[in-house]
Design an enzyme around this catalytic site. Structure first.
Site, PDB file in Angstrom:
ATOM      1  N   SER A  90      39.936   9.585  41.073  1.00  0.00           N
ATOM      2  CA  SER A  90      40.247  10.192  42.362  1.00  0.00           C
ATOM      3  C   SER A  90      41.128   9.328  43.259  1.00  0.00           C
ATOM      4  CB  SER A  90      38.954  10.528  43.111  1.00  0.00           C
ATOM      5  OG  SER A  90      38.270   9.346  43.497  1.00  0.00           O
ATOM      6  N   LYS A 157      37.142   6.382  49.092  1.00  0.00           N
ATOM      7  CA  LYS A 157      38.247   7.264  49.466  1.00  0.00           C
ATOM      8  C   LYS A 157      39.056   6.597  50.572  1.00  0.00           C
ATOM      9  CE  LYS A 157      36.357  10.488  46.840  1.00  0.00           C
ATOM     10  NZ  LYS A 157      36.922  10.874  45.532  1.00  0.00           N
TER      11      LYS A 157
END
Length: 250
Positions: A90, A157
């Site tokens: 990701s 993230k």
């Protein structure tokens, strides 16, 4: 009659050596049985005993050293720095699967996260499984050293939306309060997704992965992340050595 010295004092009696006693003090080769006369007392036996005691002394101290090491690791992991393992794609190309990153757990206690920083946070919806003490300790140890990671518990993230801002994604392009932002760190894979508009609640942050087409983040079930769920800021890619890098956030 005893000899008298010049000052009138008596000379000490002269000791006559006994040849038989001298022979008994030597071994069969004529060498003395013990250490030389001028050798320090117990110099041989003390050194031998000290050499024998060293391994035993270390073994006795080893459990205490292990306990101290674990306590230091616990303090460091809990309050200062923690290693994390990257389990998914990701955050590519910034972070790749198998990377180990170190996370600073102190800096964000004194300031707010900035847009663009790479942040580790806990899943707000995660439910901690029941573990026995041994399993819980093993999980703490492996995760704290960065050898394992629960992909459903901790996420890494990039901070995109700050509290109070309105975020919108139009065919992959992120708009903050209606203005596009520059994102040079994005994966080259084209993303044509749409999202929002969505206003970020107070004391929460909108997180997105750099690999937008393959990232579970605030656009999906995670939602915005409360500040108290933020673990810290990633500040170094530690492993593998070929990918060593300071400040992967930039």
């Amino acid at each position: 009659m005893e000899a008298i010295g010049r000052n009138g004092d008596q000379d000490p009696p002269v000791k006559v050596s006994d040849p038989e006693q001298e022979e008994s003090a030597a071994d069969g080769d004529g060498r003395p049985n013990g250490p030389p006369a001028d050798a320090p007392k117990d110099s041989f036996s003390y050194g031998d005993k000290k050499a024998r005691r060293k391994p035993l002394s270390f073994l006795r101290e080893l459990p205490g050293l292990i306990i101290i090491a674990f306590l230091l690791a616990l303090l460091i992991k809990s309050f200062l720095v923690q290693a994390f393992f990257i389990p998914s794609q990701s955050m590519e190309p910034t972070l790749e699967v198998g990377d180990r990153v170190l996370v600073n757990k102190v800096v964000l206690r004194f300031r707010e996260p900035h847009r663009g920083e790479v942040i580790v946070f806990e899943n707000p919806q995660a439910v901690e499984p029941d573990r026995n003490p041994l399993s819980a300790f093993w999980n703490w140890l492996t995760e704290g050293l960065g050898f394992a990671s629960n992909p459903e518990k901790d996420f890494i993230k990039r901070v995109i939306g700050l509290p109070g801002e309105t975020i919108e994604v139009n065919r992959g392009k992120v708009l903050i309060d209606g203005k596009p932002i520059d994102e040079p760190y994005l994966n080259a894979q084209e993303d044509l997704s749409d999202f929002g508009p969505f206003k970020v609640p107070d004391d929460q942050f909108f997180m997105m992965g750099d690999n937008r087409a393959n990232s579970q983040d605030s656009r999906s079930t995670l939602g915005p992340i409360p500040k108290d769920k933020i673990v810290g800021k990633a500040f170094i890619v530690l492993w593998p050595p070929s990918r060593f890098e300071w400040e992967p956030s930039d």
